[in-house]
Design a protein around this motif. Structure first.
Motif, PDB file in Angstrom:
ATOM      1  N   LEU A  35       0.826  -1.210   0.000  1.00  0.00           N
ATOM      2  CA  LEU A  35       0.000   0.000   0.000  1.00  0.00           C
ATOM      3  C   LEU A  35       0.859   1.259   0.000  1.00  0.00           C
ATOM      4  CD1 LEU A  35      -2.853  -1.091   2.433  1.00  0.00           C
ATOM      5  CD2 LEU A  35      -2.966  -0.830  -0.046  1.00  0.00           C
TER       6      LEU A  35
ATOM      7  N   TYR B 222       0.336   4.159  -2.704  1.00  0.00           N
ATOM      8  CA  TYR B 222      -0.003   5.535  -2.308  1.00  0.00           C
ATOM      9  C   TYR B 222       1.251   6.301  -1.898  1.00  0.00           C
ATOM     10  CZ  TYR B 222      -4.761   3.687  -2.104  1.00  0.00           C
ATOM     11  OH  TYR B 222      -5.979   3.112  -2.415  1.00  0.00           O
TER      12      TYR B 222
ATOM     13  N   TYR C 293      -2.305  11.998   8.359  1.00  0.00           N
ATOM     14  CA  TYR C 293      -2.897  11.068   7.387  1.00  0.00           C
ATOM     15  C   TYR C 293      -3.507  11.834   6.221  1.00  0.00           C
ATOM     16  CZ  TYR C 293      -5.859   7.224   5.657  1.00  0.00           C
ATOM     17  OH  TYR C 293      -6.461   6.266   4.885  1.00  0.00           O
TER      18      TYR C 293
ATOM     19  N   LEU D  20      -4.188  10.052   2.910  1.00  0.00           N
ATOM     20  CA  LEU D  20      -4.533   9.142   1.818  1.00  0.00           C
ATOM     21  C   LEU D  20      -5.906   9.492   1.243  1.00  0.00           C
ATOM     22  CD1 LEU D  20      -2.171   7.554   3.167  1.00  0.00           C
ATOM     23  CD2 LEU D  20      -3.371   5.465   2.496  1.00  0.00           C
TER      24      LEU D  20
ATOM     25  N   TYR E 193      -8.463   1.955   4.338  1.00  0.00           N
ATOM     26  CA  TYR E 193      -7.050   1.572   4.341  1.00  0.00           C
ATOM     27  C   TYR E 193      -6.858   0.280   5.136  1.00  0.00           C
ATOM     28  CZ  TYR E 193      -2.081   1.574   5.570  1.00  0.00           C
ATOM     29  OH  TYR E 193      -0.774   1.208   5.770  1.00  0.00           O
TER      30      TYR E 193
ATOM     31  N   LYS F 173      -7.967  -2.707   3.237  1.00  0.00           N
ATOM     32  CA  LYS F 173      -7.010  -3.116   2.207  1.00  0.00           C
ATOM     33  C   LYS F 173      -5.851  -3.909   2.811  1.00  0.00           C
ATOM     34  CE  LYS F 173      -7.923   0.510  -1.217  1.00  0.00           C
ATOM     35  NZ  LYS F 173      -8.211  -0.405  -2.367  1.00  0.00           N
TER      36      LYS F 173
END
Length: 306
Positions: free
Chosen positions: A201, A205, A254, A256, A263, A266
């Motif tokens: 991840l 990202y 944070y 994202l 998140y 995921k």
């Protein structure tokens, strides 16, 4: 033409060793020579081999697996010389091959794993969770591609399953200690899969996660072991019951483009897939999520507040 080695033994002698399929046994005994092993050298091992087979729970299977393994090694002569001078290792190897076809297949595919049984320093040593984690981190350190890390993780798991199982078969560990090591191995595999999921991840990202934070989850995240796994009672065929929990708030800063809970989902999905996907070296562990609240109808990840 030289007579086959099997003809040097009477039918009664082969049966006394516990062999029932005499035609297959003759083929396996005759296959020992070759690959650098002279007829005379092969003959010198056969009496000890038959003695070892007498003690096997399944002599036919032991002999078949021994012949397959011996013909799979890269340096047959070196291994053969070792067996001639280490008869205890021969006895132990024959015993393991007679009890478990699964472990025999692991050694046939990876002949060097014979050392696990032959080396007292390995077969007589149990491992802690810290031992597993340290060894696995070192084992994976120089592998860059994620899919190759997952294959290496599966090879490590197979090797350790063999070591733990051999200790059980050979009476070097009791069942509680065996279950404990299986459970610690599962713990370590889950920990490594969390790391790999977080890295995946972070790559996806990368524009939104500072470089110094890419090795840690962007939301506090834990995996709770439940069932036999949580009770440190895993056995040879157990699946692992897991529950994923994340914090109510993300890390400071944070940014994202998905919510913190998305998140965490995921991460959980990737961990489950990395553990259960069948690859060239099989899967790591079958994952069962039904013990989580609401069972299979509940959310994959629970927040701490919920």
């Amino acid at each position: 033409m030289e007579p086959s080695f099997s003809l040097q033994f009477t039918e009664e002698e082969l049966k006394f060793a516990g062999l029932m399929d005499l035609q297959r046994a003759a083929q396996d005994l005759d296959s020992i020579a070759g690959g650098g092993i002279t007829d005379e050298l092969a003959q010198s091992l056969l009496p000890n081999l038959l003695q070892a087979l007498q003690k096997s729970p399944d002599p036919d299977r032991s002999l078949q697996n021994f012949a397959r393994w011996l013909n799979a090694v890269s340096n047959k002569f070196t291994y053969f010389q070792f067996l001639l001078t280490h008869l205890t290792a021969l006895d132990l190897f024959i015993s393991v091959c007679g009890v478990s076809q699964y472990f025999a297949e692991i050694m046939i595919r990876n002949p060097e794993y014979f050392e696990i049984i032959a080396n007292p320093a390995i077969r007589e040593t149990s491992k802690s969770g810290a031992d597993f984690f340290r060894e696995l981190q070192t084992y994976l350190a120089h592998i860059k591609r994620p899919e190759l890390k997952l294959e290496a993780l599966r090879r490590f798991r197979q090797r350790e399953m063999l070591r733990i199982g051999a200790r059980d078969i050979l009476g070097l560990a009791n069942m509680p200690d065996t279950a404990r090591e299986f459970s610690l191995l599962a713990d370590t595999c889950v920990q490594i899969c969390i790391q790999l999921a977080v890295h995946k991840l972070a790559d996806q990202y990368s524009d939104h996660i500072p470089l110094e934070s890419q090795n840690i989850p962007q939301v506090p995240f834990i995996v709770v072991a439940m069932g036999k796994h949580g009770g440190m009672e895993l056995n040879y065929s157990s699946d692992i019951d897991l529950m994923f929990v994340c914090g109510d708030y993300p890390l400071p800063g944070y940014s994202l483009p998905i919510t913190p809970l998305e998140y965490a989902h995921k991460v959980a999905e990737n961990v489950t897939k990395m553990l259960s996907d069948k690859m060239q070296n099989g899967h790591l562990f079958r994952v069962d999520m039904r013990l989580r609240p609401e069972g299979r109808f509940g959310p994959l990840v629970r927040t701490l507040g919920s």
